[in-house]
Design an enzyme around this catalytic site. Structure first.
Site, short mmCIF file in Angstrom:
data_model
loop_
_atom_site.label_atom_id
_atom_site.label_comp_id
_atom_site.label_asym_id
_atom_site.label_seq_id
_atom_site.Cartn_x
_atom_site.Cartn_y
_atom_site.Cartn_z
N GLY A 157 0.79 -1.21 0.00
CA GLY A 157 0.00 0.00 0.00
C GLY A 157 0.83 1.27 0.00
O GLY A 157 0.39 2.30 -0.52
N THR A 302 -5.78 1.65 10.09
CA THR A 302 -5.07 0.50 10.66
C THR A 302 -5.14 0.44 12.17
O THR A 302 -4.72 -0.56 12.77
CB THR A 302 -3.60 0.51 10.22
N ASP A 394 -4.73 -3.57 -0.74
CA ASP A 394 -3.68 -4.56 -0.49
C ASP A 394 -4.23 -5.98 -0.55
O ASP A 394 -4.89 -6.43 0.39
CB ASP A 394 -3.05 -4.34 0.89
N PRO A 395 -3.96 -6.72 -1.63
CA PRO A 395 -4.32 -8.14 -1.63
C PRO A 395 -3.69 -8.91 -0.48
O PRO A 395 -4.25 -9.90 -0.02
CB PRO A 395 -3.79 -8.63 -2.99
N TYR A 425 16.46 -0.07 -23.42
CA TYR A 425 17.12 -1.35 -23.18
C TYR A 425 16.18 -2.38 -22.56
O TYR A 425 16.48 -3.56 -22.50
CB TYR A 425 18.34 -1.17 -22.27
N SER A 453 12.02 -3.78 -11.57
CA SER A 453 11.91 -5.24 -11.53
C SER A 453 10.95 -5.67 -10.43
O SER A 453 10.98 -5.15 -9.32
CB SER A 453 13.28 -5.86 -11.28
#
Length: 646
Positions: A157, A302, A394-395, A425, A453
């Protein structure tokens, strides 16, 4: 999204279970996942020779390497088993964690061995598509048009919130950039800085289309904040609730917007953003000529599980547009409770009317007939989510999917153009003809998101979970309802529990009123104690005995979390809890903080009333033991002090 009728879905069959009840099936499927990958490797160009022979594999050095591998894994297993937190057990009631879906674990492992990197489709041909499908599943759940919306998986999150603010920032500066360009400037109906900083999100996105027609979009985009930077304070204020997650402070820092430009919105007695005070603040900023960058609403705080009145935020924006010609971006931080939106949708993804929804809950056995959830205003908040510009979810929280799996959904995918980058690239330009034939397979994820990534295995886990457990009231609705039911039963038991009498000292339990979701806050109160500071010390020590702090996580018989409800975050609202616990008003004003035990009740294991009754009886015994341990410690400490004084 899979919208089949899942009325006969068995919730217990979705999880490995607190006693590994589904171990045989899980082991078989895990072996299947691994075997499939092994076959995939061995079947690739069978004419290629083996790297090693049987003789090679029996060489001393070879065997020694394998033995050392086994030894290291044995060490790791020992560490994990001795100190990891047993989220799977109903004895754990703390953070937003619970058992995870078997399908998500299996799908993650299956995809993980192929090691796809969803940064570039070239390195993740399968899981990139799965990520886009999973993102659109969530968009559909929130009521966005899947033809024009956009969603993707993040690490959590926090990053999703960063992206929401990133987008809001870049949108805000596009009209300003256009006003500095002679050709683009003609597209603007008003050119005053005030007007440009208060445009509607949809109107700014329409300008993107016009700029593309003129071939000016990329040139103008370089003149926005992404190229020219952010002038201090220029873009206005970010309005967030006092109960905000710390990620918003970090986001303002990282994006160069400055934490001093955060305006905190006071909360009311229900720990939601105070609607009237929010209106006053917004109108005051407008009168001062101060632009509003964005307003954030929280769906599931939360600490208290509070759900902000999203419908009122949307209504306020519409009023500002009509009365003042001022608009702002709306982002919803639904990291915690976002998946609960599935509970409002039927098998055809239709958002049910309130009375029809409650009737379905009772007729389908999703909630007991004597329980009504949600409150009407909470219902309206979920219904209004489709009017927000972006939503964090949030899964890995109420999606019951393994870490790390956050997500962000955006109402209008044209937003992505403002943040997209192209790295030669990594990415390959896709011809327009190809886009038309297969849109989804040509989305360049890495150039359009904050992360680079990223594990394709996470996307596979989310995608697979959505296929097995539909995002409707008969799928995720059943799973989430189990926790809400248990939370409400738990609050009733806490508030009606008899006192605990230990060594002549009496302790009672006090819980906050029924929450918007399934987060409960409770505390122990010692009869006769009038000091709030001592009360906080009592509950802090009980937390230490019932948490990781005890140093025996796996062996502990009950685990929870805690928090402090402070004046800085909630104003004087926690004073009501103090008064309920029979502390005087002046005690609150002296300490201005109340320490509570906090539990997100996400377990599916206690939805049967008899199971819950048995659990509660055991829990009462545990509470008694913890109180006895605390008193013994105090007595021991007192005796030690007496010896020292003698």
């Amino acid at each position: 999204m899979n919208n089949f009728n899942n009325k006969n879905m068995n919730v217990d069959a979705l999880f490995l279970g607190p006693k590994s009840e589904n171990a045989v099936f899980f082991r078989e499927m895990m072996e299947y996942a691994i075997s499939e990958h092994i076959h995939w490797r061995s079947g690739y160009h069978p004419e290629d020779p083996d790297l090693t022979t049987t003789v090679d594999r029996y060489a001393p050095e070879y065997r020694d390497t394998l033995y050392r591998t086994e030894g290291i894994l044995n060490q790791l297993s020992s560490k994990l088993k001795s100190t990891s937190v047993p989220w799977f057990s109903p004895r754990y009631m703390g953070h937003m964690n619970a058992d995870t879906l078997m399908i998500s674990n299996l799908a993650y492992v299956m995809a993980m061995m192929y090691n796809p990197n969803n940064c570039a489709q070239e390195s993740s041909p399968t899981t990139t598509v799965l990520e886009i499908e999973a993102g659109l599943d969530l968009c559909a759940m929130f009521g966005y048009d899947v033809q024009t919306s956009w969603g993707h998986i993040t690490s959590g999150g926090t990053v999703a919130n960063y992206e929401g603010l990133w987008v809001a920032r870049n949108i805000k500066t596009l009209p300003l950039a256009m006003s500095k360009h002679p050709q683009a400037k003609v597209l603007l109906t008003e050119t005053s800085e005030t007007a440009l900083l208060n445009m509607r999100t949809c109107d700014v996105l329409d300008l993107i289309d016009e700029l593309k027609k003129l071939g000016l979009f990329e040139e103008i985009r370089d003149l926005t904040c992404r190229g020219a930077g952010v002038e201090q304070g220029k873009l206005g204020k970010l309005l967030v609730p006092q109960s905000k997650h710390y990620s918003w402070m970090k986001a303002m820092d990282i994006l160069g917007l400055g934490q001093q430009n955060i305006v905190q919105l006071p909360v009311n007695k229900n720990y939601r953003t105070d609607v009237m005070k929010m209106r006053d603040i917004v109108f005051s900023l407008i009168e001062q000529g101060e632009p509003i960058l964005a307003v954030v609403a929280v769906v599931g705080t939360t600490e208290t599980g509070a759900i902000d009145n999203v419908a009122e935020v949307i209504k306020l924006r519409q009023e500002c547009e009509q009365r003042f010609g001022v608009s702002f971006y709306v982002h919803i931080d639904a990291a915690y409770a976002g998946y609960a939106c599935a509970m409002f949708r039927d098998e055809n993804n239709q958002f049910l009317e309130y009375e029809a929804l409650i009737k379905r809950y009772h007729n389908d056995g999703i909630f007991p007939v004597d329980m009504v959830w949600p409150k009407q205003d909470v219902y309206e908040s979920f219904k209004a989510l489709n009017q927000a510009d972006s939503i964090t979810v949030d899964p890995h929280k109420v999606g019951f999917i393994s870490y790390a799996a956050g997500a962000i959904c955006m109402k209008d995918k044209r937003i992505v153009d403002l943040i997209s980058y192209h790295a030669a690239y990594v990415f390959e330009e896709v011809k327009e003809s190809s886009r038309k034939t297969d849109k989804q397979q040509n989305v360049l994820l890495g150039s359009s998101i904050m992360e680079g990534s990223k594990a394709g295995a996470t996307a596979a886990a989310v995608w697979a979970a959505h296929r097995l457990v539909p995002l409707n009231l008969l799928g995720y609705g059943k799973v989430i309802a189990a926790g809400i039911t248990t939370a409400n039963w738990m609050i009733d038991k806490i508030n009606s529990s008899p006192s605990f009498v230990i060594d002549g000292r009496e302790f009672t339990l006090v819980a906050m009123p029924a929450p918007d979701f399934h987060m409960i806050n409770f505390m122990f109160r010692e009869t006769g104690n009038i000091s709030l500071e001592k009360q906080n010390q009592l509950n802090k020590r009980l937390y230490e005995l019932c948490s990781y702090a005890a140093g025996r996580t796996y062996a502990n018989d009950f685990l929870t979390s805690s928090t402090s409800l402070t004046y800085e975050e909630y104003g004087d609202n926690p004073q009501n809890l103090c008064l309920d616990a029979n502390f005087k008003e002046e005690e609150w004003h002296k300490v201005r903080s109340i320490y509570v035990l906090r539990a997100a009740i996400m377990t599916h294991c206690l939805r049967d009333k008899q199971h819950f009754e048995n659990y509660w009886n055991e829990l009462k015994n545990i509470f008694e033991d913890k109180l006895q341990q605390l008193i013994d410690e105090e007595n021991k400490h007192s005796h030690s002090l007496q010896k020292v004084s003698l």
